[in-house]
Design a protein around this motif. Structure first.
Motif, PDB file in Angstrom:
ATOM      1  N   ARG A 117       0.831  -1.196   0.000  1.00  0.00           N
ATOM      2  CA  ARG A 117       0.000   0.000   0.000  1.00  0.00           C
ATOM      3  C   ARG A 117       0.872   1.255   0.000  1.00  0.00           C
ATOM      4  N   THR A 118       0.373   2.278  -0.650  1.00  0.00           N
ATOM      5  CA  THR A 118       1.000   3.592  -0.664  1.00  0.00           C
ATOM      6  C   THR A 118      -0.042   4.583  -0.172  1.00  0.00           C
ATOM      7  N   THR A 119       0.144   5.091   1.044  1.00  0.00           N
ATOM      8  CA  THR A 119      -0.900   5.930   1.633  1.00  0.00           C
ATOM      9  C   THR A 119      -0.739   7.409   1.328  1.00  0.00           C
ATOM     10  N   GLN A 120       0.439   7.838   0.884  1.00  0.00           N
ATOM     11  CA  GLN A 120       0.720   9.267   0.709  1.00  0.00           C
ATOM     12  C   GLN A 120       0.460  10.037   1.999  1.00  0.00           C
ATOM     13  N   GLY A 121       0.626   9.364   3.132  1.00  0.00           N
ATOM     14  CA  GLY A 121       0.418  10.015   4.421  1.00  0.00           C
ATOM     15  C   GLY A 121      -1.028  10.366   4.698  1.00  0.00           C
ATOM     16  N   SER A 122      -1.967   9.702   4.045  1.00  0.00           N
ATOM     17  CA  SER A 122      -3.379  10.072   4.157  1.00  0.00           C
ATOM     18  C   SER A 122      -4.246   8.885   4.551  1.00  0.00           C
ATOM     19  N   LEU A 123      -5.174   9.131   5.459  1.00  0.00           N
ATOM     20  CA  LEU A 123      -6.159   8.116   5.816  1.00  0.00           C
ATOM     21  C   LEU A 123      -7.020   7.724   4.617  1.00  0.00           C
ATOM     22  N   ILE A 124      -7.136   8.609   3.664  1.00  0.00           N
ATOM     23  CA  ILE A 124      -7.946   8.334   2.481  1.00  0.00           C
ATOM     24  C   ILE A 124      -7.421   7.110   1.733  1.00  0.00           C
ATOM     25  N   PHE A 125      -6.107   6.928   1.743  1.00  0.00           N
ATOM     26  CA  PHE A 125      -5.475   5.838   0.976  1.00  0.00           C
ATOM     27  C   PHE A 125      -4.959   4.719   1.872  1.00  0.00           C
ATOM     28  N   LYS A 126      -5.532   4.556   3.044  1.00  0.00           N
ATOM     29  CA  LYS A 126      -5.014   3.565   3.992  1.00  0.00           C
ATOM     30  C   LYS A 126      -5.123   2.132   3.459  1.00  0.00           C
ATOM     31  N   ASP A 127      -5.993   1.891   2.475  1.00  0.00           N
ATOM     32  CA  ASP A 127      -6.162   0.550   1.916  1.00  0.00           C
ATOM     33  C   ASP A 127      -5.738   0.465   0.448  1.00  0.00           C
ATOM     34  N   TRP A 128      -5.007   1.487  -0.029  1.00  0.00           N
ATOM     35  CA  TRP A 128      -4.625   1.521  -1.446  1.00  0.00           C
ATOM     36  C   TRP A 128      -3.372   0.672  -1.675  1.00  0.00           C
ATOM     37  N   VAL A 129      -3.502  -0.389  -2.473  1.00  0.00           N
ATOM     38  CA  VAL A 129      -2.383  -1.288  -2.784  1.00  0.00           C
ATOM     39  C   VAL A 129      -2.044  -1.154  -4.264  1.00  0.00           C
ATOM     40  N   ASP A 130      -0.772  -0.962  -4.574  1.00  0.00           N
ATOM     41  CA  ASP A 130      -0.355  -0.737  -5.964  1.00  0.00           C
ATOM     42  C   ASP A 130      -0.048  -2.046  -6.669  1.00  0.00           C
ATOM     43  N   ASP A 131      -0.325  -2.079  -7.977  1.00  0.00           N
ATOM     44  CA  ASP A 131      -0.066  -3.284  -8.768  1.00  0.00           C
ATOM     45  C   ASP A 131       1.250  -3.206  -9.535  1.00  0.00           C
ATOM     46  N   HIS A 132       2.019  -2.127  -9.320  1.00  0.00           N
ATOM     47  CA  HIS A 132       3.324  -2.014  -9.961  1.00  0.00           C
ATOM     48  C   HIS A 132       4.196  -1.062  -9.136  1.00  0.00           C
ATOM     49  N   SER A 133       5.481  -1.136  -9.352  1.00  0.00           N
ATOM     50  CA  SER A 133       6.423  -0.235  -8.691  1.00  0.00           C
ATOM     51  C   SER A 133       6.759   0.927  -9.610  1.00  0.00           C
ATOM     52  N   ASP A 134       7.016   2.093  -9.023  1.00  0.00           N
ATOM     53  CA  ASP A 134       7.520   3.206  -9.808  1.00  0.00           C
ATOM     54  C   ASP A 134       8.893   2.839 -10.381  1.00  0.00           C
ATOM     55  N   PRO A 135       9.272   3.429 -11.523  1.00  0.00           N
ATOM     56  CA  PRO A 135      10.533   3.036 -12.176  1.00  0.00           C
ATOM     57  C   PRO A 135      11.763   3.093 -11.276  1.00  0.00           C
ATOM     58  N   MET A 136      11.890   4.145 -10.454  1.00  0.00           N
ATOM     59  CA  MET A 136      13.052   4.249  -9.579  1.00  0.00           C
ATOM     60  C   MET A 136      13.105   3.077  -8.601  1.00  0.00           C
ATOM     61  N   ILE A 137      11.965   2.737  -8.012  1.00  0.00           N
ATOM     62  CA  ILE A 137      11.908   1.643  -7.048  1.00  0.00           C
ATOM     63  C   ILE A 137      12.149   0.310  -7.749  1.00  0.00           C
ATOM     64  N   GLU A 138      11.569   0.149  -8.899  1.00  0.00           N
ATOM     65  CA  GLU A 138      11.773  -1.066  -9.699  1.00  0.00           C
ATOM     66  C   GLU A 138      13.258  -1.303  -9.961  1.00  0.00           C
ATOM     67  N   ARG A 139      13.986  -0.249 -10.329  1.00  0.00           N
ATOM     68  CA  ARG A 139      15.407  -0.409 -10.644  1.00  0.00           C
ATOM     69  C   ARG A 139      16.235  -0.724  -9.399  1.00  0.00           C
ATOM     70  N   LEU A 140      15.899  -0.116  -8.277  1.00  0.00           N
ATOM     71  CA  LEU A 140      16.621  -0.411  -7.039  1.00  0.00           C
ATOM     72  C   LEU A 140      16.381  -1.856  -6.615  1.00  0.00           C
ATOM     73  N   GLN A 141      15.150  -2.327  -6.753  1.00  0.00           N
ATOM     74  CA  GLN A 141      14.861  -3.722  -6.396  1.00  0.00           C
ATOM     75  C   GLN A 141      15.587  -4.687  -7.325  1.00  0.00           C
ATOM     76  N   LYS A 142      15.578  -4.383  -8.618  1.00  0.00           N
ATOM     77  CA  LYS A 142      16.273  -5.266  -9.565  1.00  0.00           C
ATOM     78  C   LYS A 142      17.780  -5.281  -9.317  1.00  0.00           C
ATOM     79  N   ALA A 143      18.300  -4.198  -8.720  1.00  0.00           N
ATOM     80  CA  ALA A 143      19.728  -4.143  -8.387  1.00  0.00           C
ATOM     81  C   ALA A 143      20.045  -4.882  -7.096  1.00  0.00           C
ATOM     82  N   GLY A 144      19.023  -5.439  -6.434  1.00  0.00           N
ATOM     83  CA  GLY A 144      19.266  -6.245  -5.245  1.00  0.00           C
ATOM     84  C   GLY A 144      18.939  -5.592  -3.925  1.00  0.00           C
TER      85      GLY A 144
END
Length: 479
Positions: free
Chosen positions: A92-119
């Protein structure tokens, strides 16, 4: 090696120890988790935590290091904390908001994707104010985040959780986003390194990649670590039309900057500046002089019309739309400052949106020639070390250095270089205030000239002997 020393290792140091088999990713991850149990209740910089998953990934990384001839990726086994405004697949990515407390993403942002792929191993998410609206990291969903150096004070924002986590020794690397200084403000307040790359240098996801003043970047405890992250995350991405085609490889080691030409201004010509910030900046300039750089004060001719016509209007027209939309159905879940932001945004008009672009053009008419004649430009990152942890960003009585100042933007010097979005800017520590809260300077480069900025910063860091390298250089957190 003591657990605290393990927790304060830089990524470059940890990777060397992993390769020598003198430390394992599991040992590092366990040390950070153990420290978080003791320290995070005091600082409150972690949002969601993924400790069990992180340990499983650390064990897999350890196996790769132990396997003869095994493939080891550039960040294999390095713990990473991700700002709770950047998408991570399946989380989940809440953006610091109760509005998005249950929001779960189906993909990673490119920067995060690259860091994860780098280990990199994602250890936790870090706190942010609602919708990343403020330089104060407080929200209804996560509460108040505090500065590890002095918990009466805030860590800055909006990437305040990332800054605090690094300063407190709770993660090895962290990420941030920066539309008005949201990487550099907390980097300065927490005494770490934060880099705002040129827009598009690091690919991003929507809607951030459409925002010319927005940037995603690294937050670290050393300049080399920031360069290491940048060398992984930068470059074009097939899903981000705004990502730059050119990929820049940054240096990881210091070399001579003798003869480098450095321009500086303590106050940008019009801002009140705290005495500790001023003193520490002048001391930092002496370090550069000692390294053989030619340091000269310049007058950019900037005035307070930047504040009247600049980022404030831009934010109201962009961030402001989101708060207005959310107010329709979710006002009861929003923070007071987000509601106030929506109320101000309603007063703006379509004609106001051109103001920051016209202002940025005028600003560059003086900064551009200065950068053409010098290698880099240096000024403080924040005009005050930080603000109180419970600071009101609409406080009508707020002052800096005894002068009344805007309570939201009046204590920072970062947003100018979001308006000048193609200039790379690196914030590095300059010392401490009487409150023990760190201060910082930001090194501003010519458009797209990231390498020169890192050259200056690496030399400066080496001359100071680095940060967090001993117990005396770390926060004294009382348990």
């Amino acid at each position: 090696m003591r657990n605290e020393d393990i927790c304060y290792l830089t990524a470059t140091e940890a990777l060397k120890l992993f390769r020598k088999k003198a430390l394992s990713p599991v040992e590092l991850t366990k040390a950070l988790i153990g420290r978080a149990a003791r320290v995070n209740p005091k600082v409150n910089c972690f949002a969601d935590r993924y400790f069990d998953e992180a340990l499983a990934q650390a064990r897999a990384a350890e196996a790769r290091y132990m396997k003869r001839g095994g493939e080891v990726r550039p960040l294999e086994g390095i713990p990473l904390a991700v700002k709770d405004a950047q998408r991570v697949k399946g989380k989940r990515t809440t953006q610091g908001s109760l509005i998005f407390k249950d929001w779960v993403d189906d993909h990673s942002d490119p920067m995060i994707e690259r860091l994860q792929k780098a280990g990199a191993v994602i250890l936790a998410r870090t706190t942010t104010p609602e919708f990343c609206l403020s330089g104060v990291t407080t929200s209804r969903i996560w509460g108040v985040t505090r500065n590890p150096w002095n918990t009466d004070w805030g860590p800055g924002g909006s990437s305040g959780g990332s800054g605090a986590a690094l300063a407190a020794g709770l993660t090895t690397l962290a990420t941030g986003t920066d539309i008005g200084g949201s990487i550099r403000i907390p980097a300065a307040a927490c005494g770490i390194v934060g880099f705002k790359p040129p827009h598009g240098r690091n690919p991003d996801g929507p809607p951030a990649n459409f925002d010319r003043f927005n940037h995603c970047g690294p937050m670290t405890r050393s300049v080399a670590d920031a360069a290491l992250m940048q060398n992984i995350t930068s470059g074009p991405h097939p899903l981000d039309h705004d990502s730059l085609r050119q990929k820049v490889t940054l240096p990881l080691e210091a070399r001579s900057i003798k003869g480098m030409k450095i321009a500086y201004s303590v106050d940008l010509g019009y801002l009140p500046v705290d005495d500790d910030v001023r003193r520490n900046m002048l001391a930092a300039l002496e370090v550069f002089r000692g390294l053989g750089a030619k340091v000269v004060e310049v007058d950019l001719g900037w005035t307070d019309d930047i504040e009247r016509n600049g980022l404030h209007w831009y934010n109201l027209m962009h961030f402001g739309r989101q708060t207005i939309w959310q107010m329709k159905d979710n006002a009861a879940l929003m923070t007071d400052y987000a509601i106030r932001f929506a109320e101000l945004a309603r007063k703006s008009t379509a004609d106001d949106v051109h103001k920051p672009f016209e202002q940025a053009h005028r600003m560059y008419q003086t900064l551009g020639p200065v950068l053409a004649a010098h290698d880099v430009f240096i000024c403080p990152t924040n005009t005050a070390p930080t603000v109180k942890a419970d600071h009101d960003p609409y406080d009508p009585n707020f002052t800096v250095a005894g002068t009344k100042a805007d309570p939201e933007y009046g204590w920072v010097m970062s947003h100018h270089f979001n308006m000048l979005q193609n200039c790379p800017v690196l914030s590095v520590p300059s010392g401490h205030a009487a409150t023990r809260v760190p201060t910082a300077v930001q090194i501003v480069g010519r458009t797209f000239d990231d390498v020169r900025v890192f050259r200056a910063a690496l030399a400066y860091e080496k001359a100071l002997g680095g940060w967090y390298t001993s117990k005396a250089k770390r926060p004294r957190i009382e348990f």
